[in-house]
Design an enzyme around this catalytic site. Structure first.
Site, PDB file in Angstrom:
ATOM      1  N   THR A  93      74.351  -4.351  67.662  1.00  0.00           N
ATOM      2  CA  THR A  93      73.134  -3.603  67.963  1.00  0.00           C
ATOM      3  C   THR A  93      71.888  -4.303  67.422  1.00  0.00           C
ATOM      4  O   THR A  93      70.769  -4.039  67.870  1.00  0.00           O
ATOM      5  CB  THR A  93      73.238  -2.180  67.370  1.00  0.00           C
ATOM      6  OG1 THR A  93      72.151  -1.390  67.824  1.00  0.00           O
ATOM      7  CG2 THR A  93      73.227  -2.200  65.841  1.00  0.00           C
ATOM      8  N   LYS A  94      72.060  -5.219  66.463  1.00  0.00           N
ATOM      9  CA  LYS A  94      70.918  -5.887  65.847  1.00  0.00           C
ATOM     10  C   LYS A  94      70.200  -6.843  66.800  1.00  0.00           C
ATOM     11  O   LYS A  94      69.063  -7.242  66.524  1.00  0.00           O
ATOM     12  CB  LYS A  94      71.369  -6.631  64.587  1.00  0.00           C
ATOM     13  CG  LYS A  94      71.918  -5.721  63.497  1.00  0.00           C
ATOM     14  CD  LYS A  94      70.887  -4.704  63.009  1.00  0.00           C
ATOM     15  CE  LYS A  94      71.389  -3.929  61.806  1.00  0.00           C
ATOM     16  NZ  LYS A  94      70.399  -2.989  61.264  1.00  0.00           N
ATOM     17  N   ASP A  95      70.828  -7.186  67.914  1.00  0.00           N
ATOM     18  CA  ASP A  95      70.127  -7.987  68.933  1.00  0.00           C
ATOM     19  C   ASP A  95      68.834  -7.290  69.352  1.00  0.00           C
ATOM     20  O   ASP A  95      67.815  -7.939  69.623  1.00  0.00           O
ATOM     21  CB  ASP A  95      70.998  -8.155  70.183  1.00  0.00           C
ATOM     22  CG  ASP A  95      72.098  -9.181  70.011  1.00  0.00           C
ATOM     23  OD1 ASP A  95      72.229  -9.730  68.898  1.00  0.00           O
ATOM     24  OD2 ASP A  95      72.826  -9.421  70.985  1.00  0.00           O
ATOM     25  N   ALA A 151      66.059  -7.693  66.648  1.00  0.00           N
ATOM     26  CA  ALA A 151      65.657  -9.096  66.504  1.00  0.00           C
ATOM     27  C   ALA A 151      64.696  -9.487  67.612  1.00  0.00           C
ATOM     28  O   ALA A 151      63.611 -10.045  67.356  1.00  0.00           O
ATOM     29  CB  ALA A 151      66.885 -10.004  66.521  1.00  0.00           C
ATOM     30  N   THR A 204      72.169  -8.766  61.632  1.00  0.00           N
ATOM     31  CA  THR A 204      70.761  -9.015  61.944  1.00  0.00           C
ATOM     32  C   THR A 204      70.467 -10.506  61.878  1.00  0.00           C
ATOM     33  O   THR A 204      69.746 -11.054  62.709  1.00  0.00           O
ATOM     34  CB  THR A 204      69.836  -8.258  60.974  1.00  0.00           C
ATOM     35  OG1 THR A 204      70.126  -6.862  61.054  1.00  0.00           O
ATOM     36  CG2 THR A 204      68.377  -8.481  61.327  1.00  0.00           C
TER      37      THR A 204
END
Length: 345
Positions: A47-49, A52, A79
């Site tokens: 989910t950190k895409d 970012a 992340t």
């Protein structure tokens, strides 16, 4: 006339619009309808895409980031991978301060993606100069032309999920979602998603998953930071020993805590029963669902969406490694998820 070639311009165009998958087998004896938002379908497998790309593009729009600059961040691994991936495509340098609690798999992936990695001791206070928070700040001060993402205290962390994850879940459920369950680390995912969903329907209940050894649940209940709550735990990307401003506690109705051991076994159970090879934090989220069902939180009419943050490949040296599980004391004579391997000579 010749047809256009159907291709994406870069891997970044694949971020978001992850699928919602019904959970049937692992929830067979539980009340309600369960759906997993599987963030491992992002190109960076987490989910950190989303944050970012969103935070970096916002910095570009404001003229804060310029070609050749350096992006610095504090991360438990996911992340950092996403920032490194975006940096490659956009032409930035990447320096990451990583918790020593992060799996070797994650650290190796960061190096492979061209990031310079500083591994910092996990079990020190947030204001200790060795902590990954303080190391990232120092590196930012020492590195000319650098930008510190600072996901724990960056409102854009929330905005990224308000703009993407929340609307996706609302549309995928046709507005029929009754409960959102998500792990809380920096708090950006649960806060941004919850903020959007509650604007559409204030009756949606939002439940955060916390770890034993973290301060978040008690802070939510009392408004006070209690350092006595803090002790070492193994789950990565979940819970905190500080209070991130990227967590909007007003959007969260309650927290529930899960153990390292139960979360690890539940992650393995998801693989065995649903074919979903997900990460440690996803196991924690699913374990939270089990505990909530045990106290009759849901009815047969409930439509529960749980966010699974990342992919199991990042935990091959941990929860999917029998030796590591044994070393943690997570296996005993009653354990049924040990599968024998037979070598033919």
């Amino acid at each position: 006339m010749r047809e256009e070639i159907q291709a994406h311009n870069s891997i970044l165009e694949l971020i978001g619009n992850t699928p919602l998958i019904r959970l049937s087998n692992i929830t067979a004896k539980m009340k309600g309808n369960y759906f997993a938002k599987v963030e491992a379908f992002n190109p960076g497998h987490s989910t950190k895409d989303r944050i970012a790309l969103y935070i970096i593009e916002q910095a570009e729009k404001k003229g804060i980031l310029k070609p050749g600059d350096t992006i610095i961040e504090t991360t438990s691994g996911n992340t950092g991978f996403s920032i490194a991936m975006v940096s490659i495509i956009k032409g930035y340098n990447c320096i990451l301060a990583v918790s020593s609690k992060s799996s070797n798999d994650k650290i190796s992936m960061l190096k492979t993606m061209g990031a310079k990695v500083y591994v910092c001791p996990a079990h020190v206070s947030a204001d200790d100069p060795r902590s990954y928070y303080q190391v990232a700040k120092r590196l930012h001060e020492e590195t000319k032309g650098s930008v510190y993402i600072n996901q724990y205290f960056n409102e854009l962390n929330i905005d990224a999920h308000y703009e993407t994850t929340g609307p996706e879940i609302w549309n995928q459920t046709n507005g029929k979602i009754t409960h959102l369950v998500a792990c809380s680390g920096t708090g950006g995912t649960i806060s941004g998603t919850a903020r959007f969903l509650k604007e559409q329907n204030p009756d949606i209940k939002v439940i955060g998953i916390d770890a034993f050894g973290s301060v978040l649940q008690k802070y939510h209940q009392t408004g006070e930071f209690d350092a006595n709550e803090i002790y070492p735990y193994r789950i990565e990307g979940l819970g905190k020993n500080l209070i991130p401003t990227a967590t909007d506690f007003n959007c969260i109705d309650e927290f529930i805590k899960v153990t390292d051991e139960s979360s690890a076994h539940t992650a393995r159970e998801l693989a065995g029963k649903e074919g979903l090879f997900v990460g440690y934090t996803s196991g924690a989220a699913m374990q939270g669902l089990k505990q909530l069902d045990e106290v009759n939180t849901f009815s047969s009419e409930s439509n529960i969406v749980v966010i699974f943050p990342d992919h199991g490949s990042r935990y091959m040296s941990k929860i999917y490694n029998d030796e590591w599980m044994s070393q943690q004391g997570f296996f005993d004579a009653k354990t049924e998820d040990l599968v024998a391997i037979e070598y033919i000579k």
